[in-house]
Design a protein around this motif. Structure first.
Motif, PDB file in Angstrom:
ATOM      1  N   UNK A  40     -67.865  80.049  53.756  1.00 13.77           N
ATOM      2  CA  UNK A  40     -69.238  79.965  54.284  1.00 13.77           C
ATOM      3  C   UNK A  40     -69.950  81.309  54.257  1.00 13.77           C
ATOM      4  N   UNK A  41     -69.273  82.358  53.829  1.00 15.10           N
ATOM      5  CA  UNK A  41     -69.899  83.681  53.779  1.00 15.10           C
ATOM      6  C   UNK A  41     -70.633  83.847  52.451  1.00 15.10           C
ATOM      7  N   UNK A  42     -71.949  84.005  52.477  1.00 13.44           N
ATOM      8  CA  UNK A  42     -72.685  84.174  51.222  1.00 13.44           C
ATOM      9  C   UNK A  42     -72.432  85.543  50.605  1.00 13.44           C
ATOM     10  N   UNK A  43     -72.606  85.615  49.329  1.00 12.13           N
ATOM     11  CA  UNK A  43     -72.439  86.871  48.603  1.00 12.13           C
ATOM     12  C   UNK A  43     -73.396  86.877  47.433  1.00 12.13           C
ATOM     13  N   UNK A  44     -73.348  87.956  46.664  1.00  6.85           N
ATOM     14  CA  UNK A  44     -74.228  88.042  45.503  1.00  6.85           C
ATOM     15  C   UNK A  44     -73.888  86.986  44.463  1.00  6.85           C
ATOM     16  N   UNK A  45     -72.629  86.588  44.439  1.00 11.03           N
ATOM     17  CA  UNK A  45     -72.202  85.574  43.470  1.00 11.03           C
ATOM     18  C   UNK A  45     -72.143  84.176  44.047  1.00 11.03           C
ATOM     19  N   UNK A  46     -72.281  84.071  45.358  1.00 15.65           N
ATOM     20  CA  UNK A  46     -72.171  82.767  46.008  1.00 15.65           C
ATOM     21  C   UNK A  46     -73.366  82.550  46.924  1.00 15.65           C
ATOM     22  N   UNK A  47     -74.186  81.525  46.675  1.00 16.31           N
ATOM     23  CA  UNK A  47     -75.346  81.260  47.533  1.00 16.31           C
ATOM     24  C   UNK A  47     -74.891  80.751  48.897  1.00 16.31           C
ATOM     25  N   UNK A  48     -75.805  80.661  49.843  1.00 16.83           N
ATOM     26  CA  UNK A  48     -75.435  80.124  51.156  1.00 16.83           C
ATOM     27  C   UNK A  48     -74.830  78.734  51.040  1.00 16.83           C
ATOM     28  N   UNK A  49     -73.821  78.493  51.849  1.00 14.03           N
ATOM     29  CA  UNK A  49     -73.070  77.239  51.794  1.00 14.03           C
ATOM     30  C   UNK A  49     -73.878  76.122  52.455  1.00 14.03           C
ATOM     31  N   UNK A  50     -73.973  74.961  51.798  1.00 12.07           N
ATOM     32  CA  UNK A  50     -74.686  73.813  52.340  1.00 12.07           C
ATOM     33  C   UNK A  50     -73.714  72.860  53.020  1.00 12.07           C
ATOM     34  N   UNK A  51     -74.292  71.883  53.730  1.00 13.50           N
ATOM     35  CA  UNK A  51     -73.448  70.890  54.387  1.00 13.50           C
ATOM     36  C   UNK A  51     -72.663  70.069  53.370  1.00 13.50           C
ATOM     37  N   UNK A  52     -73.291  69.781  52.238  1.00 15.71           N
ATOM     38  CA  UNK A  52     -72.583  69.035  51.200  1.00 15.71           C
ATOM     39  C   UNK A  52     -71.403  69.841  50.658  1.00 15.71           C
ATOM     40  N   UNK A  53     -71.590  71.149  50.503  1.00 15.96           N
ATOM     41  CA  UNK A  53     -70.481  71.996  50.056  1.00 15.96           C
ATOM     42  C   UNK A  53     -69.331  71.970  51.057  1.00 15.96           C
ATOM     43  N   UNK A  54     -69.683  72.055  52.325  1.00 15.19           N
ATOM     44  CA  UNK A  54     -68.640  72.017  53.356  1.00 15.19           C
ATOM     45  C   UNK A  54     -67.914  70.678  53.361  1.00 15.19           C
ATOM     46  N   UNK A  55     -68.657  69.608  53.132  1.00 19.12           N
ATOM     47  CA  UNK A  55     -68.023  68.284  53.110  1.00 19.12           C
ATOM     48  C   UNK A  55     -66.996  68.210  51.987  1.00 19.12           C
ATOM     49  N   UNK A  56     -67.335  68.781  50.845  1.00 21.89           N
ATOM     50  CA  UNK A  56     -66.382  68.806  49.730  1.00 21.89           C
ATOM     51  C   UNK A  56     -65.149  69.627  50.110  1.00 21.89           C
ATOM     52  N   UNK A  57     -65.357  70.759  50.804  1.00 24.51           N
ATOM     53  CA  UNK A  57     -64.243  71.608  51.219  1.00 24.51           C
ATOM     54  C   UNK A  57     -63.333  70.881  52.204  1.00 24.51           C
ATOM     55  N   UNK A  58     -63.927  70.114  53.110  1.00 25.93           N
ATOM     56  CA  UNK A  58     -63.144  69.465  54.166  1.00 25.93           C
ATOM     57  C   UNK A  58     -62.519  68.159  53.725  1.00 25.93           C
ATOM     58  N   UNK A  59     -62.947  67.624  52.595  1.00 26.52           N
ATOM     59  CA  UNK A  59     -62.484  66.307  52.171  1.00 26.52           C
ATOM     60  C   UNK A  59     -60.965  66.210  52.042  1.00 26.52           C
ATOM     61  N   UNK A  60     -60.292  67.222  51.489  1.00 21.66           N
ATOM     62  CA  UNK A  60     -58.824  67.087  51.349  1.00 21.66           C
ATOM     63  C   UNK A  60     -58.054  67.215  52.653  1.00 21.66           C
ATOM     64  N   UNK A  61     -58.683  67.723  53.707  1.00 24.08           N
ATOM     65  CA  UNK A  61     -57.965  67.956  54.960  1.00 24.08           C
ATOM     66  C   UNK A  61     -57.670  66.634  55.663  1.00 24.08           C
ATOM     67  N   UNK A  62     -56.489  66.603  56.292  1.00 21.82           N
ATOM     68  CA  UNK A  62     -56.079  65.376  56.984  1.00 21.82           C
ATOM     69  C   UNK A  62     -55.973  65.648  58.477  1.00 21.82           C
ATOM     70  N   UNK A  63     -55.447  64.692  59.181  1.00 25.92           N
ATOM     71  CA  UNK A  63     -55.510  64.685  60.640  1.00 25.92           C
ATOM     72  C   UNK A  63     -55.003  65.961  61.284  1.00 25.92           C
ATOM     73  N   UNK A  64     -53.830  66.507  60.946  1.00 30.95           N
ATOM     74  CA  UNK A  64     -53.354  67.715  61.653  1.00 30.95           C
ATOM     75  C   UNK A  64     -54.334  68.886  61.533  1.00 30.95           C
ATOM     76  N   UNK A  65     -54.807  69.170  60.314  1.00 32.71           N
ATOM     77  CA  UNK A  65     -55.733  70.286  60.134  1.00 32.71           C
ATOM     78  C   UNK A  65     -57.063  70.000  60.815  1.00 32.71           C
ATOM     79  N   UNK A  66     -57.506  68.754  60.733  1.00 35.99           N
ATOM     80  CA  UNK A  66     -58.776  68.399  61.382  1.00 35.99           C
ATOM     81  C   UNK A  66     -58.661  68.527  62.898  1.00 35.99           C
ATOM     82  N   UNK A  67     -57.510  68.183  63.434  1.00 41.04           N
ATOM     83  CA  UNK A  67     -57.310  68.313  64.885  1.00 41.04           C
ATOM     84  C   UNK A  67     -57.388  69.768  65.308  1.00 41.04           C
TER      85      UNK A  67
END
Length: 1004
Positions: free
Chosen positions: A510-537
């Motif tokens: 979620x940290x923006x940089x010169x090579x990475x624009x600000x992170x959107x909610x859709x980007x975060x959703x893609x990042x969180x998609x593989x996580x399962x119950x233990x990590x989500x908890x």
């Protein structure tokens, strides 16, 4: 009788005609052609009278029709039978023009009689009147805004009209004259659908080819249920358009209407009267054959497009499609489906007060599913949003799924994906409403988001991507709706490690940089998609901490977006910077903290944000120790000038701030210096400089605190001397602090004030406060500056006094140094001393010769070996002057009070001084193992001294003010340039001694 009837009939107006007039004036006339022509000539709006006229006219043509029928029947049959009848009729009409005219007029009367019968049927379905409630009319009049203020009684109020009649859509006279298509289109445009149906039934043969022209005249806003009989339908047995059944007034045409008769009339050459019912004609393309099913479907689609484009009434378009479907028209299911969804958007979805959307099928088809969902919910408040999603959005998404299946590309996740996209881009208030309707405690079928893990992913993506800083209650409400999972105890350690790794990765993501624009909610959703119950908890536990930290920061007006807690979780510098903001902002708010309780509350919150120093807690200041946070808090307390509260918290009964004395002292010094650096005035009695001084009262007394106080006092003293940093600009406190060599400040004080040198002790105290207390070398330099300034002011007494004090200090310093010439600072101090003594001792304007010789003795004592020649030259000149002066006095017979041996006191002093100097000189030369120079008075020796002294004097800038007047006065006292270097030294010495204390020559 007949002539009078003719005249009476001709003089009778149309509106005066009655049945009696027809029977009494027209019927008695025996001329059938005249009577028939009179009946054709009159067109009335009175249907009974018009019927009498038509009946009378037809009765006068019966004999002609009978004759013509018999003639046609007598025509001999032949292979050309038809032509034989035509020829017979043609010959008869040519020979008997009257029969031809009567036959022609009969066809006109029959056509009018049919229309009269039709109109009478139309009159039965014409609206007779408009129903108007009298109470409504009275109420309307009572609310008349133009009425005067006086109330009127019911008796004085005008009587409203009762059941005012409405004229028929088409008058009888126009109906008789107009083209039938014109009348049909007029009825269609006026939405007189029952009348139009009757007209089409009775005159189907004439109107069938123009049926689509008539239907195009029906207003687009007309509801299909009202005009259903006028729109085309499908005959399923033939798969073609249904042909309407005709209901003519006469089963068989009259003889006069037969094509054979009409052709004979036209071919007879007899001029027939031009009887045009009306000039109102409509152009159209006749369509005789019934349309196919596909053609009917295309017609309805075009009609739907026309309805929407011209009126925007989606409900009418949908009703039209539904009517077409009920009539068996194919290929309209998809259109009806789209119109049904569009109708929900237009009529069921919440709308704004200002409706500016112009929805059409083209605009609907141009939108992607996400845009449609946003359109459904664009004006939905959080209160109605869940209902709109359930009743508007979800049906639409299910239709999309069905379409995908129909085309062979099933997408089971389509509905949830599009729904999540909306949630991730909507406001936090809407997200909270959706999550409230998705609680795990609700029945599964009623939840908008039914998957618990998806709820957590969507919530995390929405919250950590949001920039909102003032909706912590809303964000906490979202968190309260999330599911709670019971994780087994043996898995907690693994979950914690995995969660910490995830948090670290998420912070980088979620940290923006010169090579990475600000992170959107859709980007975060893609990042969180593989996580399962233990990590989500684990992420939920950390989210709870972050929300609490966010509320605390917001409470003190230093709110940070939630993603900041991820970004700073491993960044101690960022946490330290935010802690400083928190401590300082508390004192800068409009409702600035005033009481001890408020500051204790702030300290408590700041310490809570440390999480007891456990980095795994992931709180806002988890990397900072409690002591560091306490010191940061103390900084904020001091910079908001709450010194008394600081003392109470440090040393009071409750002792809330537990810090070591060294830490307290360091924080107070830093805060004081911050006040100092921001001060616009050096006066420590006012403004920020006063706060800087008072801030040093908070810590316990110490040498460092005392030195800082003295420096503030010195700054105030320098400012009182009006020292300037540039012409017209007073020196600022920050310039004073940034001055590397603070002795140069004393030089600037002396050069900026004519009388400052007179206050020797004041200037020395200033030096002490600037940090030079117990610094003999610095004190010598200060005395040298005082002596030089006094010399330039020609105050020789103070200059001599300062030189004597300086010599005393230097003597003690040299005696205390084990190696005189190895210590650089000592050598520098000695150089300052001997040059100052030499400068004053060589001044011609200084009248005290004895003191000058003493000063030269000191100069000889302290100067380096290579400068002894220069000093001796001046000393010899002064000694010669002393001898010459005594000789002149003796020559003139000037006597003074004799001493014990009869020698004047001045002569004795000079002799004594000369002996001392000679002794001192011999001693120094002996120390340096140098023989006494025998040629000091020779020109070569003078030249050598001159060259040597020039190189030394070039580095002696003794002050800022010139000595040109002294140089001019001393110019006359020189003997030769080769023997006397005092004039050159005088010019150089007048520059001051700034170079000796480290000041830049250019700056001085």
């Amino acid at each position: 009788m007949s002539a009078s009837n003719h005249n009476a009939w001709l003089n009778l107006d149309d509106d005066e005609l009655t049945d009696d007039a027809v029977n009494t004036l027209l019927a008695p006339i025996h001329n059938d052609l005249w009577v028939t022509s009179a009946c054709v000539d009159r067109i009335l709006n009175d249907t009974p009278v018009q019927h009498t006229l038509l009946t009378l006219g037809l009765s006068r043509t019966d004999r002609v029709i009978e004759r013509c029928t018999n003639l046609a029947a007598l025509a001999s049959p032949s292979p050309q039978g038809a032509n034989s009848k035509l020829d017979t009729l043609l010959h008869h009409f040519q020979n008997t023009p009257t029969d031809a005219l009567l036959c022609y007029l009969r066809s006109v009367l029959l056509r009018r009689l049919d229309r009269l019968s039709t109109y009478m049927e139309l009159e039965k379905v014409f609206p007779k009147h408009i129903e108007v409630e009298i109470e409504d009319v009275i109420e309307e009049w009572e609310d008349d805004p133009w009425a005067d203020g006086n109330a009127t009684s019911s008796s004085s109020r005008p009587t409203p009209p009762s059941n005012p009649t409405q004229p028929p859509p088409v008058s009888f006279a126009d109906f008789l004259q107009n083209d039938l298509l014109w009348s049909a289109c007029e009825l269609a445009a006026l939405e007189a659908f029952d009348s139009l149906r009757i007209l089409q039934q009775k005159h189907n043969a004439e109107l069938w080819p123009a049926r689509f022209k008539i239907q195009s005249c029906i207003p687009e806003h007309a509801h299909p249920s009202d005009s259903s009989n006028t729109f085309p339908s499908l005959d399923p047995s033939l798969n073609r358009e249904t042909v309407s059944i005709a209901a003519k007034w006469r089963d068989q045409p009259d003889f006069s209407e037969l094509p054979l008769v009409q052709e004979a009339l036209k071919g007879s050459g007899i001029p027939l009267p031009s009887i045009s019912d009306s000039e109102k004609k409509l152009a159209f393309t006749p369509i005789l054959d019934p349309l196919t099913a596909d053609e009917l479907s295309a017609w309805y689609k075009d009609r739907v497009q026309s309805v929407i484009s011209s009126t925007g009434m989606i409900d009418i378009a949908l009703a039209l499609v539904q009517h077409a479907a009920s009539q068996g028209i194919p290929a309209l299911d998809e259109l009806g489906e789209e119109l049904s969804l569009l109708a929900k958007l237009v009529y069921d979805a919440p709308q704004s007060n200002i409706i500016n959307e112009d929805w059409t099928l083209d605009s609907w088809y141009s939108m992607d599913p996400t845009s449609v969902v946003h359109a459904y919910l664009a004006h939905a408040s959080p209160e109605v949003l869940p209902h709109c999603i359930s009743h508007l959005v979800m049906p639409y998404l299910y239709v999309l799924e069905a379409k995908a299946e129909r085309i062979g590309k099933p997408d089971p996740a389509l509905a949830t994906r599009i729904l999540y996209e909306y949630i991730l881009t909507t406001s936090l208030e809407n997200v909270a409403a959706i999550f409230e309707a998705s609680k795990p405690t609700l029945p599964y079928g009623q939840r908008i988001i039914s998957n618990d893990e998806d709820m957590v992913r969507v919530a995390l993506a929405c919250l950590y991507s949001s920039d909102i800083l003032d909706q912590w209650t809303t964000m906490s409400g979202i968190f309260e709706c999330l599911p709670v999972w019971n994780v087994p105890q043996d898995e907690e350690n693994d979950i914690g490690e995995a969660g910490d790794t995830t948090i670290t990765s998420l912070g980088v993501f979620v940290t923006p940089s010169t090579n990475q624009p600000p992170c959107t909610a859709m980007d975060l959703m893609v990042f969180l998609q593989p996580l399962h119950l233990p990590s989500l908890s684990r992420l939920l536990d950390i989210l709870d901490v972050h929300l609490e930290s966010g509320e605390i920061l917001s409470r003190w007006s230093v709110a940070a977006p939630l993603r900041w807690f991820l970004q700073s979780s491993d960044n101690i510098r960022e946490q330290r910077a935010w802690a400083n903001r928190m401590a300082r902002r508390a004192g800068e708010k409009d409702d600035k903290l005033q009481g001890l309780d408020d500051w204790e509350w702030l300290l408590q919150d700041m310490l809570k944000l440390t999480g007891n120093g456990e980095s795994s807690a992931r709180s806002a200041f988890c990397l900072l120790s409690r002591e560091e946070v306490s010191s940061i808090f103390l900084t904020g307390l001091l910079t908001s000038d709450n010194f008394e509260i600081a003392k109470l918290m440090l040393y009071g009964h409750h002792h809330k701030l537990k810090l070591s004395q060294q830490t307290v002292e360091a924080v107070c010094l830093a805060a004081s210096r911050e006040f100092y650096d921001n001060a616009s005035s050096g006066n420590y009695k006012i403004g920020d400089m006063k706060l800087a001084y008072e801030c040093l009262e908070v810590p316990r007394p110490s040498e460092t605190i005392a030195q800082e106080k003295e420096f503030i006092e010195a700054t105030s003293r320098i400012s009182s001397f009006n020292v300037s940093s540039s012409p017209g600009v007073a020196i600022s406190p920050i310039e004073i602090r940034l001055t590397k060599d603070r002795l140069s400040l004393i030089s600037r004080v002396l050069s900026s004030n004519d009388d400052a040198y007179k206050h020797t002790q004041v200037i020395l105290d200033l030096g002490y406060k600037l940090g030079y207390r117990n610094d003999t070398i610095a004190e010598v330099k200060i005395l040298a500056m005082l002596a030089d300034t006094a010399l330039q002011a020609e105050d020789f007494a103070r200059a001599y006094e300062n030189n004597e004090r300086m010599v005393e200090l230097v003597t003690g310093l040299r005696n205390s140094s084990q190696s005189e010439w190895d210590d650089t600072k000592v050598r520098e101090t000695l150089e300052v001393c001997w040059i100052a003594c030499f400068q004053l001792g060589r001044q011609p304007e200084f009248p005290d010769l004895a003191k000058k010789l003493i000063l030269l003795c000191h100069a000889l004592e302290f100067c380096p070996p290579d400068k002894i020649h220069d000093v001796l030259m001046v000393w010899r000149r002064l000694e010669s002057e002393d001898i010459q002066r005594r000789e002149e006095k003796l020559t003139r017979g000037i006597t003074g009070k004799p001493n014990a041996v009869g020698v004047p006191r001045a002569t004795a002093m000079g002799t004594f001084t000369g002996r001392n100097v000679a002794s001192s000189l011999r001693a120094r030369l002996h120390d340096f193992h140098m023989p006494s120079p025998p040629l000091l008075s020779t020109p070569d020796a003078a030249a050598l001294a001159t060259r040597t002294f020039k190189s030394v004097a070039a580095n002696f800038p003794f002050g800022h003010r010139g000595r040109s007047d002294i140089d001019e006065r001393s110019e006359g006292s020189r003997r030769t340039d080769g023997q006397d270097v005092s004039s050159q030294a005088s010019r150089v010495f007048s520059k001051g001694i700034g170079w000796l204390i480290g000041a830049d020559e250019a700056e001085l």
